[in-house]
Design an enzyme around this catalytic site. Structure first.
Site, PDB file in Angstrom:
ATOM      1  N   HIS A 105      26.148  54.556  31.633  1.00  0.00           N
ATOM      2  CA  HIS A 105      27.073  54.299  32.748  1.00  0.00           C
ATOM      3  C   HIS A 105      26.748  55.132  33.996  1.00  0.00           C
ATOM      4  O   HIS A 105      26.775  54.620  35.120  1.00  0.00           O
ATOM      5  CB  HIS A 105      28.507  54.583  32.273  1.00  0.00           C
ATOM      6  CG  HIS A 105      29.554  53.865  33.039  1.00  0.00           C
ATOM      7  ND1 HIS A 105      30.728  53.449  32.473  1.00  0.00           N
ATOM      8  CD2 HIS A 105      29.624  53.485  34.348  1.00  0.00           C
ATOM      9  CE1 HIS A 105      31.468  52.841  33.391  1.00  0.00           C
ATOM     10  NE2 HIS A 105      30.822  52.854  34.534  1.00  0.00           N
ATOM     11  N   ASP A 138      31.609  41.835  31.977  1.00  0.00           N
ATOM     12  CA  ASP A 138      31.221  43.240  32.111  1.00  0.00           C
ATOM     13  C   ASP A 138      32.381  44.153  31.723  1.00  0.00           C
ATOM     14  O   ASP A 138      33.470  44.048  32.281  1.00  0.00           O
ATOM     15  CB  ASP A 138      30.829  43.509  33.572  1.00  0.00           C
ATOM     16  CG  ASP A 138      30.334  44.921  33.788  1.00  0.00           C
ATOM     17  OD1 ASP A 138      29.149  45.171  33.497  1.00  0.00           O
ATOM     18  OD2 ASP A 138      31.125  45.777  34.225  1.00  0.00           O
TER      19      ASP A 138
HETATM   20  P1  NAP Z   1      34.938  43.980  43.668  1.00  0.00           P
HETATM   21  O1  NAP Z   1      34.686  42.962  42.632  1.00  0.00           O
HETATM   22  O2  NAP Z   1      34.044  44.089  44.845  1.00  0.00           O
HETATM   23  O3  NAP Z   1      36.425  43.887  44.224  1.00  0.00           O
HETATM   24  C1  NAP Z   1      37.515  43.680  43.398  1.00  0.00           C
HETATM   25  C2  NAP Z   1      38.750  43.573  44.286  1.00  0.00           C
HETATM   26  O4  NAP Z   1      38.625  42.451  45.156  1.00  0.00           O
HETATM   27  C3  NAP Z   1      40.012  43.373  43.502  1.00  0.00           C
HETATM   28  O5  NAP Z   1      41.046  44.072  44.181  1.00  0.00           O
HETATM   29  C4  NAP Z   1      40.255  41.855  43.574  1.00  0.00           C
HETATM   30  O6  NAP Z   1      41.637  41.593  43.481  1.00  0.00           O
HETATM   31  C5  NAP Z   1      39.725  41.550  44.958  1.00  0.00           C
HETATM   32  N1  NAP Z   1      39.149  40.207  45.089  1.00  0.00           N
HETATM   33  C6  NAP Z   1      38.485  39.483  44.168  1.00  0.00           C
HETATM   34  N2  NAP Z   1      38.114  38.303  44.679  1.00  0.00           N
HETATM   35  C7  NAP Z   1      38.524  38.277  45.968  1.00  0.00           C
HETATM   36  C8  NAP Z   1      38.437  37.329  47.012  1.00  0.00           C
HETATM   37  N3  NAP Z   1      37.844  36.161  46.819  1.00  0.00           N
HETATM   38  N4  NAP Z   1      38.979  37.642  48.214  1.00  0.00           N
HETATM   39  C9  NAP Z   1      39.595  38.818  48.418  1.00  0.00           C
HETATM   40  N5  NAP Z   1      39.724  39.770  47.458  1.00  0.00           N
HETATM   41  C10 NAP Z   1      39.186  39.498  46.242  1.00  0.00           C
HETATM   42  O7  NAP Z   1      34.920  45.461  43.043  1.00  0.00           O
HETATM   43  P2  NAP Z   1      35.008  46.162  41.626  1.00  0.00           P
HETATM   44  O8  NAP Z   1      36.197  45.737  40.870  1.00  0.00           O
HETATM   45  O9  NAP Z   1      34.832  47.601  41.911  1.00  0.00           O
HETATM   46  O10 NAP Z   1      33.675  45.715  40.884  1.00  0.00           O
HETATM   47  C11 NAP Z   1      33.593  44.588  40.036  1.00  0.00           C
HETATM   48  C12 NAP Z   1      33.230  44.980  38.617  1.00  0.00           C
HETATM   49  O11 NAP Z   1      32.028  45.744  38.592  1.00  0.00           O
HETATM   50  C13 NAP Z   1      34.254  45.887  37.901  1.00  0.00           C
HETATM   51  O12 NAP Z   1      35.372  45.180  37.428  1.00  0.00           O
HETATM   52  C14 NAP Z   1      33.396  46.457  36.799  1.00  0.00           C
HETATM   53  O13 NAP Z   1      33.265  45.518  35.741  1.00  0.00           O
HETATM   54  C15 NAP Z   1      32.059  46.668  37.518  1.00  0.00           C
HETATM   55  N6  NAP Z   1      31.909  48.058  38.049  1.00  0.00           N
HETATM   56  C16 NAP Z   1      30.924  48.854  37.523  1.00  0.00           C
HETATM   57  C17 NAP Z   1      30.791  50.155  37.968  1.00  0.00           C
HETATM   58  C18 NAP Z   1      29.724  51.037  37.369  1.00  0.00           C
HETATM   59  O14 NAP Z   1      29.773  52.267  37.582  1.00  0.00           O
HETATM   60  N7  NAP Z   1      28.756  50.483  36.670  1.00  0.00           N
HETATM   61  C19 NAP Z   1      31.635  50.674  38.963  1.00  0.00           C
HETATM   62  C20 NAP Z   1      32.598  49.840  39.501  1.00  0.00           C
HETATM   63  C21 NAP Z   1      32.717  48.527  39.054  1.00  0.00           C
HETATM   64  P3  NAP Z   1      42.278  40.435  42.517  1.00  0.00           P
HETATM   65  O15 NAP Z   1      41.995  40.778  41.110  1.00  0.00           O
HETATM   66  O16 NAP Z   1      43.741  40.527  42.854  1.00  0.00           O
HETATM   67  O17 NAP Z   1      41.675  39.134  42.951  1.00  0.00           O
END
Ligand code: NAP
Length: 316
Positions: free
Chosen positions: A112, A47
């Site tokens: 988006h 993504d």
């Molecule tokens: P998330 O995946 O819920 O959380 C990511 C955070 O959690 C990072 O700090 C990561 O750090 C940590 N993490 C990952 N695995 C873990 C585990 N097993 N235990 C503890 N911590 C962990 O949130 P997100 O990054 O907001 O969302 C994921 C993806 O969704 C984004 O990268 C993006 O591609 C997409 N997104 C889309 C939108 C939209 O508007 N459409 C908005 C936000 C996000 P580390 O990297 O250090 O592991």
């Protein structure tokens, strides 16, 4: 269709376990390395978005893997997104995305946010004066449909659309959205949105499935929640695995970001976790914090989430 895939209303299949590439600390080396590790561990759904800045690095890592024969293009699923300042010309925006990715098509192209920004607002945290009040969703969707007709993407969809906005889009869409990607986790369960999208065969994809901690709007409340922790303890699993498996158990795909090899492995291991019915019932009882982004805004940060109360009008 494999059991780790979902069939979209477009006829294409999408792997349910997605690798997120948004990180405020994004840099080329870390991102490419993480994509390579993810491919080795079995991640097949990636993504990105113009506004993440990660398209060139993701594209580079995937192209390298393809040229080395590690995978074939048909075996991976790539999503990118139309930024809100490009709503008047999705076709050009997608062509630019494809150039950055170095690919001929994306598997899924999403609007988006359901808000328009002025042409110049090419940054993730816009100011008040950047919002375009003239935004015409119908014209934007025609542009998305054109992208599909031209073969630049296999499926089209939306992101951050409330049920009211989905229903309004369906009034004029010739091609219905295949996906609505929204924030969803055990503390923001999107019950009504899932119900309405389900009625219209629109797949709900969960972003920030762990609560997005580390992001300005994110929280550790999901992973720290005692109910999530006790379910994890019972299954000899981790809180992240419980949160991810909960999303999958609702029929959603999950887009989780980690650039860390241990956590990448831990996360994809959620597919093997068997949650009991009682676990799911316990999660249903958890307090929801769906206005987390609203709280974030209340702290004075201007962003496209500015009118979150309107975006999620039917959810709060
Ligand atoms: P998330 O995946 O819920 O959380 C990511 C955070 O959690 C990072 O700090 C990561 O750090 C940590 N993490 C990952 N695995 C873990 C585990 N097993 N235990 C503890 N911590 C962990 O949130 P997100 O990054 O907001 O969302 C994921 C993806 O969704 C984004 O990268 C993006 O591609 C997409 N997104 C889309 C939108 C939209 O508007 N459409 C908005 C936000 C996000 P580390 O990297 O250090 O592991």
């Amino acid at each position: 269709m494999r059991n780790n895939e979902v069939r979209l209303n477009s006829g294409y299949t999408m792997p349910v376990f997605g690798f997120g590439t948004y990180s405020a600390e994004n840099d080329r080396e870390t991102t490419e390395k993480a994509v390579q590790m993810a491919l080795q561990m079995g991640y097949r759904h990636f993504d990105t978005a113009k506004i993440y800045g990660s398209e060139p690095w993701l594209g580079n890592a995937l192209r390298k893997a393809i040229s080395k024969g590690v995978i074939e293009r048909e075996d991976i699923f790539v999503t990118s997104k139309l930024w809100s300042s490009d709503h008047t010309d999705p076709l050009s925006a997608l062509n630019q995305t494809l150039l950055r990715l170095g690919m001929e098509y994306v598997d899924l192209y999403l609007v988006h946010w359901p808000v328009g920004l002025k042409k110049w607002a090419n940054y993730p945290v816009p100011n008040e004066e950047d919002f375009d009040e003239e935004f015409d969703m119908e014209a934007t969707w025609r542009g998305m449909e054109k992208c599909l007709q031209m073969g630049l993407c296999k499926s089209i969809g939306v992101s951050n659309f409330s049920t009211a906005k989905i229903l309004s889009l369906l009034n004029f869409a010739t091609v219905p959205p295949a996906v609505n990607q929204v924030e969803m986790h055990p503390m923001w369960r999107q019950r009504k949105l899932r119900e309405v999208c389900g009625e219209h065969r629109i797949h709900v994809s969960a972003y920030s499935p762990l609560g997005g901690h580390g992001n300005a709007w994110g929280t550790t409340a999901v992973l720290d929640n005692p109910i999530i922790q006790s379910i994890a303890f019972k299954h000899n699993a981790t809180p992240a695995q419980v949160a991810l498996k909960w999303g999958l158990s609702k029929g959603s795909s999950v887009i989780v970001k980690s650039f860390n090899s241990r956590r990448l492995k831990e996360n994809i291991g959620a597919m093997d976790l068997d949650l009991h019915d009682q676990d799911l019932l316990d999660i249903e009882k958890m307090e929801e914090r769906k206005v987390m982004r609203g709280e974030f805004l209340a702290n004075g940060t201007s962003s496209p989430y500015r009118n979150i109360m309107e975006l999620w009008d039917d959810e709060i």
